[in-house]
Structure formats: C-alpha cells, structure tokens
Design a protein around this motif. Structure first.
Motif, short mmCIF file in Angstrom:
data_model
loop_
_atom_site.label_atom_id
_atom_site.label_comp_id
_atom_site.label_asym_id
_atom_site.label_seq_id
_atom_site.Cartn_x
_atom_site.Cartn_y
_atom_site.Cartn_z
N LYS A 1 0.81 -1.22 0.00
CA LYS A 1 0.00 0.00 0.00
C LYS A 1 0.85 1.27 0.00
O LYS A 1 0.34 2.36 -0.26
CB LYS A 1 -0.94 0.01 1.20
CG LYS A 1 -2.01 -1.08 1.16
CD LYS A 1 -2.96 -0.96 2.35
CE LYS A 1 -4.05 -2.02 2.29
NZ LYS A 1 -4.98 -1.92 3.44
N SER B 1 3.02 4.16 -1.19
CA SER B 1 3.19 4.81 -2.49
C SER B 1 3.84 6.16 -2.30
O SER B 1 3.40 6.97 -1.46
CB SER B 1 1.84 4.98 -3.20
OG SER B 1 2.00 5.74 -4.39
N GLY C 1 -3.15 6.09 -3.54
CA GLY C 1 -3.89 5.19 -2.68
C GLY C 1 -3.31 5.01 -1.29
O GLY C 1 -3.74 4.13 -0.55
N ASP C 2 -2.35 5.86 -0.91
CA ASP C 2 -1.68 5.74 0.39
C ASP C 2 -2.00 6.99 1.22
O ASP C 2 -1.37 8.03 1.05
CB ASP C 2 -0.18 5.60 0.20
CG ASP C 2 0.58 5.41 1.50
OD1 ASP C 2 -0.06 5.41 2.57
OD2 ASP C 2 1.81 5.24 1.45
#
Length: 458
Positions: A374, A376, A383-384
C-alpha cells in the motif's frame, strides 16, 4: 524546488532560507510525530575552509496550529551559537574529528530548543551539540557512527532532537521544470521540444549529491494535538532582528529590536510555483492566517494555464477549465483548508474554513510501512493516505503529486462531471526516491548521511 531560493530577498540569505518541511507519524515510533525543517539550500559538500553552519543571529521555529485558525498554538524555537576551539587557525579542523567534543574540531556549533505554548516558554534542552559537516575521509572518518548518530539528543518525555548537516533527499529536475516546463518524459509532446527535436528522456535530479542543514524534532502526538482534534497544521519560519548595525574596524556587529520573519514554508512548492514573483517576499513575511490574500493564485494557478500552451492538444479538458476561469476548489482543499470528509471515503485532514498554507497531518492515520504494497511515493493519489498531502514523508514525490493535481487529476472530487485528460497520469519530472544517491535512514532523524567533500559524486 520545494522552497530553495524561492523568493528574491531570501535567495540572498541562505542561512535563513527554509528549503523543505516534513511532518509525519514516525514509522518506527507511531506514538510520535517527526517534524523536520531544512535550511541552507544547495550545499556543495566540498565547502571549505568555511563549511556551512546555522546562523547564530537567526531564530528558527517549527510551528503547529491545532485549532485551525492559521496561527501557532505551539512553537519549537531553536537558537544556535558557534564556538571556536582554536581561533588563531584558519582551519575548520586541525586534525581528524573523532567525537563531538574533539579539540581538533575548531568551529563547533551548539543550540538550545524551547517550546512555547499558551502557558509560556519551557526550555527543553540547551548546550546541545551539532555534528560537524562531513568534510572527508581524513577529517571526519566513520562519520555517522562517531558524529552524526551521536548528535541525536534525547530530551526526556519521549522527545528527540537533531540539528546539523544531512543529505538532500528532495528530488526534482530543475533543469527541465524551469526550462519552460519542458518535462523530459513529455518532451515529444512539448511544442518547443518538438521544434528542438528533443526526445522523451528520464529526469535529472538537480539536487542529488548536495547537502542541507536540518532541524528535526520527534515528539509524542499528545504534545501536539487537542482532545478530539487529531489534525494539525505545521509550518517553519526563520526570523532576524529588525536592527543590524555593521561595526567598523573589525568590531562586533550590533543587533537589536524584535525579531521579524524573513522566511516560511508549509506545503512544498507553494511560494515557489503558486505565488507570483511580485508577492513572494511579502508572502514570506506573513502568517498562514493571512493567506486568504493569496487564495486567488491557488484558485487559478498560472501553471494550469501554461500546461495546455506548452503541450498543445494534450490537455483539452484542462484548457476548457482554464478558459472558463473555474475556481480550483480541489487545490484550495489540498493547500489551504485540508480535505474535508466526504470527498475521499474514510479520509480527511480538514482543519477548518480558515485559508492557510500549512502542511496538514491527521495523526490518527497510521504510517504505512515502506515494505507494504500500500506504500506509495504518490501518497494520497497513489492510494496511500499516510503520504502527501496528509503530511509529507521524506520519500514522497511531491513534484509529481502537485504537477498532476494542478493538471486536474483530483478535480473530479469536487466536480464529478469533469473528465481528466488522458496524459495526466504520465505527467512527472521523471524522478523517484531511487534518484537520490544517499538513501534516507529508517530511524530518526531519517535524512541520509551527508555527502563528503572528498569523494566524487556517484
């Protein structure tokens, strides 16, 4: 760059020039927050005989707003003092430096750190040693083990502090960005690039192999937040006394009067890219609570209008947005208020309606381990939620994140009918954390070992 030489006057005063600000929940101590403020940009490692140092006449501060009014509720102040061991020598060191107290080190620097809040001031530490600059293999052998790590001071109550030279971890292709926004990965789509016959190419990290001076403090989350309000706003400032009289005949200069702010930094690239040239010095002197004066530049950023011109046909939807003079509520949320709940499921770092450029951190969002799928470097748009713009970690690719945001990547959050241009996900200066030679540490103060002046850049 994030804030290196970003305004006309501060570019002439590097010891007071804030270059980068980081604020994140500590990955190895998640009950704490780490705050890092960098100063003195673009340091060549071979900086002798007068190597870089903090300004003894500068007041450095890291400020925290925990009630959303754009004013400091908590401030950590740092004051520095330089002491010469052998003032009759021209040398920075007269032999190898084996410890922070080694008499061979001629130009030592010490500092105090004081916390100010509504109850007044409380000195957390004084006579704290900085490490020397990383001179080279003979002068500073085994630098990190003997010097760098020894300059991490524990002040009790879960607080750690460090002040000294570190490797520059911010990565940016200055040569392309300020050459008419000619991003190397997109050169073939640039009208000027096409005229010059340029081809797509990887980015070039202009700040690699350079150093900065870093002030870092790690404190318990409970020291910064109010009950029921987990999100804080963070910025850093540097100030000088209003009166400075130069002495004649080699005497000591005289400084007096109250301190006046000459530099500040919240979100990366704000003053650099958003604020126009004629307002940059004024912005540096104001508090975040006054940033409604600059909201027009966020609502209609100049760079958003330039992208369709520089890359004809590549940004048709962005061009229409610019032509309609549509206010960029998405950028206002990211940079001036924090993102309110309801726009992104399960996420908010909203501090309130006051428009203020602050680096916002929702301390209830746990850190994402670097080993996690997860994680990034694109933070929230990757998405983090533990990355920028909810805080800023050392490796976050803030240049790409902000370029894509300005290009319309997140505008659908406030206008569901908007269609993002297909090219936006390719917008980047072509760099990642791997573009930095000295990698960050996995422990406080996190920034990497400074480059030395003896070895040639890798």
């Amino acid at each position: 760059m994030s804030s290196h030489r970003e305004a006309p006057e501060i570019s002439k005063d590097p010891v007071a020039d804030s270059t980068d600000l980081y604020a994140f929940v500590s990955p190895d101590r998640p009950e704490t927050v780490t705050l890092i403020a960098n100063y003195i940009p673009l340091q060549e490692p071979a900086g002798g005989p007068n190597f870089y140092a903090f300004g003894d006449d500068v007041l450095y501060e890291i400020k925290i707003d925990n009630n959303g009014d754009g004013r400091a509720d908590i401030s950590y102040q740092f004051r520095f003092e330089t002491r010469f061991t052998t003032p009759t020598s021209f040398l920075y060191n007269t032999g190898p430096i084996g410890s922070l107290s080694d008499p061979n080190w001629n130009s030592k620097q010490f500092y105090s750190v004081t916390r100010f809040d509504r109850r007044g001031g409380h000195r957390l530490g004084h006579n704290l040693a900085c490490p020397p600059c990383n001179v080279g293999v003979l002068s500073t052998p085994n630098y990190e083990a003997k010097l760098g790590s020894k300059a991490v001071h524990s002040l009790g109550h879960g607080i750690k502090v460090f002040a000294g030279q570190r490797a520059e971890e911010f990565y940016v292709d200055l040569g392309s960005i300020f050459d008419l926004g000619n991003l190397r990965p997109l050169e073939e789509a640039n009208v000027f690039g096409m005229a010059a016959g340029l081809k797509s190419a990887p980015g070039v990290n202009a700040t690699n192999n350079l150093n900065v001076h870093s002030i870092a403090i790690q404190v318990p989350i409970s020291d910064l937040t109010r009950t029921g309000h987990p999100t804080i706003g963070v910025w850093t400032t540097a100030s000088r006394q209003r009166v400075h009289v130069s002495a004649e005949n080699g005497g000591a200069d005289t400084r007096s009067g109250p301190f006046a702010q000459v530099s500040r930094l919240g979100n990366p690239l704000f003053n650099e890219v958003i604020v126009p040239l004629g307002d940059k010095d004024r912005w540096n002197r104001l508090h975040p609570s006054a940033d409604k004066e600059f909201a027009m530049y966020v609502a209609n950023p100049e760079l958003a209008a330039l992208l369709p011109v520089l890359y004809p046909g590549a940004f048709p939807h962005l061009a229409a947005l610019v032509k309609a003079r549509t206010a960029r509520a998405d950028l206002e949320a990211i940079l001036l208020t924090g993102i309110p709940s309801g726009l992104i499921p399960g996420f908010t770092n909203f501090t309130g309606p006051v428009l203020a450029d602050m680096l916002r951190l929702n301390t209830r969002i746990p850190p994402t381990p670097a080993s996690s799928p997860k994680f990034s470097i694109l933070g929230l748009i990757g998405g983090d939620p533990a990355g920028f713009p909810n805080c800023r970690r050392v490796t976050d690719d803030v240049v790409t994140i902000e370029l894509r945001a300005i290009a319309g990547k997140v505008f659908p959050l406030v206008d569901h009918s908007y269609v993002v241009d297909a090219v936006v996900d390719a917008v980047t200066d072509g760099l990642t954390g791997s573009s930095v030679s000295h990698k960050p540490l996995n422990r406080f103060p996190y920034l990497g070992v400074p480059y030395d002046g003896y070895h040639e850049p890798a």
